[in-house]
Design a protein around this motif. Structure first.
Motif, PDB file in Angstrom:
ATOM      1  N   TYR A 154       0.250   6.337  -2.957  1.00  0.00           N
ATOM      2  CA  TYR A 154      -0.765   5.393  -2.472  1.00  0.00           C
ATOM      3  C   TYR A 154      -0.574   5.103  -0.989  1.00  0.00           C
ATOM      4  CZ  TYR A 154       2.855   1.823  -2.458  1.00  0.00           C
ATOM      5  OH  TYR A 154       3.992   1.119  -2.191  1.00  0.00           O
ATOM      6  N   PRO A 187     -10.834  -2.521   3.840  1.00  0.00           N
ATOM      7  CA  PRO A 187     -11.410  -1.823   2.688  1.00  0.00           C
ATOM      8  C   PRO A 187     -12.740  -1.175   3.023  1.00  0.00           C
ATOM      9  CG  PRO A 187     -10.811  -4.069   2.132  1.00  0.00           C
ATOM     10  CD  PRO A 187     -10.704  -3.939   3.619  1.00  0.00           C
ATOM     11  N   TRP A 195     -16.883  -2.597  -0.595  1.00  0.00           N
ATOM     12  CA  TRP A 195     -15.915  -3.153  -1.540  1.00  0.00           C
ATOM     13  C   TRP A 195     -16.147  -4.648  -1.673  1.00  0.00           C
ATOM     14  CZ3 TRP A 195     -13.515  -1.018  -5.202  1.00  0.00           C
ATOM     15  CH2 TRP A 195     -12.376  -1.570  -5.786  1.00  0.00           C
ATOM     16  N   MET A 200      -6.642  -3.252   0.354  1.00  0.00           N
ATOM     17  CA  MET A 200      -6.879  -2.463  -0.855  1.00  0.00           C
ATOM     18  C   MET A 200      -6.026  -1.212  -0.813  1.00  0.00           C
ATOM     19  SD  MET A 200     -10.586  -0.520  -0.600  1.00  0.00           S
ATOM     20  CE  MET A 200     -10.536   0.439  -2.077  1.00  0.00           C
ATOM     21  N   SER A 201      -5.677  -0.732  -1.995  1.00  0.00           N
ATOM     22  CA  SER A 201      -4.898   0.500  -2.073  1.00  0.00           C
ATOM     23  C   SER A 201      -5.839   1.693  -2.218  1.00  0.00           C
ATOM     24  CB  SER A 201      -3.944   0.448  -3.264  1.00  0.00           C
ATOM     25  OG  SER A 201      -4.657   0.266  -4.465  1.00  0.00           O
ATOM     26  N   VAL A 202      -5.455   2.769  -1.592  1.00  0.00           N
ATOM     27  CA  VAL A 202      -6.090   4.060  -1.817  1.00  0.00           C
ATOM     28  C   VAL A 202      -5.027   4.833  -2.577  1.00  0.00           C
ATOM     29  CG1 VAL A 202      -7.061   6.127  -0.770  1.00  0.00           C
ATOM     30  CG2 VAL A 202      -7.425   3.885   0.298  1.00  0.00           C
ATOM     31  N   ALA A 203      -5.272   5.042  -3.879  1.00  0.00           N
ATOM     32  CA  ALA A 203      -4.233   5.531  -4.770  1.00  0.00           C
ATOM     33  C   ALA A 203      -4.530   6.931  -5.297  1.00  0.00           C
ATOM     34  CB  ALA A 203      -4.087   4.565  -5.948  1.00  0.00           C
ATOM     35  N   SER A 223      -8.385   6.901  -6.345  1.00  0.00           N
ATOM     36  CA  SER A 223      -9.029   5.681  -6.792  1.00  0.00           C
ATOM     37  C   SER A 223      -8.385   4.508  -6.052  1.00  0.00           C
ATOM     38  CB  SER A 223      -8.867   5.553  -8.312  1.00  0.00           C
ATOM     39  OG  SER A 223      -9.596   4.448  -8.801  1.00  0.00           O
ATOM     40  N   THR A 224      -8.327   3.368  -6.705  1.00  0.00           N
ATOM     41  CA  THR A 224      -7.645   2.202  -6.164  1.00  0.00           C
ATOM     42  C   THR A 224      -7.031   1.432  -7.326  1.00  0.00           C
ATOM     43  OG1 THR A 224      -7.828   0.274  -4.706  1.00  0.00           O
ATOM     44  CG2 THR A 224      -9.679   0.688  -6.180  1.00  0.00           C
ATOM     45  N   GLN A 283      -1.401  -6.013  -3.236  1.00  0.00           N
ATOM     46  CA  GLN A 283      -1.473  -4.715  -2.575  1.00  0.00           C
ATOM     47  C   GLN A 283      -0.293  -4.610  -1.598  1.00  0.00           C
ATOM     48  OE1 GLN A 283      -4.351  -2.450  -3.554  1.00  0.00           O
ATOM     49  NE2 GLN A 283      -3.800  -3.953  -5.108  1.00  0.00           N
ATOM     50  N   CYS A 299     -11.554   2.272 -11.113  1.00  0.00           N
ATOM     51  CA  CYS A 299     -10.359   1.663 -10.538  1.00  0.00           C
ATOM     52  C   CYS A 299      -9.279   1.729 -11.611  1.00  0.00           C
ATOM     53  CB  CYS A 299     -10.612   0.196 -10.173  1.00  0.00           C
ATOM     54  SG  CYS A 299     -11.942  -0.061  -9.001  1.00  0.00           S
TER      55      CYS A 299
END
Length: 140
Positions: free
Chosen positions: A64, A70, A74, A81-84, A96-97, A103, A130
């Motif tokens: 991540y 974001p 969003w 926010m995470s970008v995972a 996804s996130t 976070q 998500c």
């Protein structure tokens, strides 16, 4: 802010599933491998014998990054926010996130169990995939 997603023919079934809170991925009938993103041809064996299947939604956090800014669409107040990069139980990795937890590097642990969930972006926006953290032993 409202937005729409351009649906390519090969993604129509994915977005139809998303509207019903179902995570659909493709599976090759020839080699039995699951894959994502959607494609009319299996990326492993080049077969055209593919089908859409509902994924379990069980996953683990593979990697991540945390962004302080974001996506413009969003939901307000969900920052950062995470970008995972998430690995599904079926072996597919997708971006996804993770929502429903802080976070921070302390909260987002590599290999932590996740479960698919959905977040609507705006009143008329798409239902976006998500993931949320699952306590050990609680994955359904």
């Amino acid at each position: 802010m409202s937005f729409t997603i351009k649906q390519l023919p090969e993604t129509t079934d994915y977005w139809a599933g998303a509207e019903q809170n179902k995570l659909l991925i493709q599976c090759c009938k020839s080699c039995s491998k699951h894959y994502f993103p959607p494609s009319p041809i299996c990326p492993m064996c080049s077969s055209r014998q593919i089908e859409w299947v509902q994924a379990s939604g069980k996953a683990t956090l593979y990697s991540y990054s945390i962004t302080q800014t974001p996506w413009p669409y969003w939901p307000q107040g969900q920052q950062p926010m995470s970008v995972a990069l998430v690995e599904l139980e079926e072996g597919v990795r997708l971006i996804s996130t993770v929502i429903g937890c802080e976070q921070t590097p302390q909260a987002l642990e590599i290999d932590m169990p996740l479960q698919a969930t959905w977040t609507r972006c705006g009143e008329k926006g798409p239902n976006l995939l998500c993931f949320q953290k699952v306590e050990t032993g609680a994955q359904a």
